[in-house]
Design a protein around this motif. Sequence first.
Motif: not given
Length: 163
Positions: A14, A17-18, A42-43, A46
């Motif tokens: 996570l 991802a951000l 990716q989020a 997660a």
Amino acid sequence: MAALTRIWGAVAALGAALIALAVGAAAVPWIAVPMVAAGIAQAVIAVAALRGTRWHPGIVLVPLLLPTIVWLGALLAVPEAASSLPMAPLLAESTLALGAAALLLLRRTHDDEPKPIHTVLGLLSSAAVVATIATTALAGTNAGQFAQPHGEHGIAVEEHGGH
């Protein structure tokens, strides 16, 4: 321990991802598209990992490794274009993504559910580490440069002299 590995990997994914989304938002299109796509994936990974979902290693590895491959490829192929990329955030993203990949792929086939206190402590410890890395990295992105400084939120009060 396997469930804690899953939690740590999910939180790291996570955070990666951000950062990938923030870097991609200000990049040239040929870098932005794979970065944003990887950040979204990716989020998803997660959230799925937190839910206990297992996917084939290739489905996990591609989005977690893609931002690193993109920025390293850009650095080697087009150094002048890559010089505008924020390297510290990209290194932080790669660190979190590679750590997430390792943690999520090292999971055993059976997740034994830990005691609730272990789950909470695992979540808090991973969140503290990832938040420190991600917050610092996000501050170095284009989005971070235009963020509202802490302590300056809310209504501005103007003082008038005299009356």
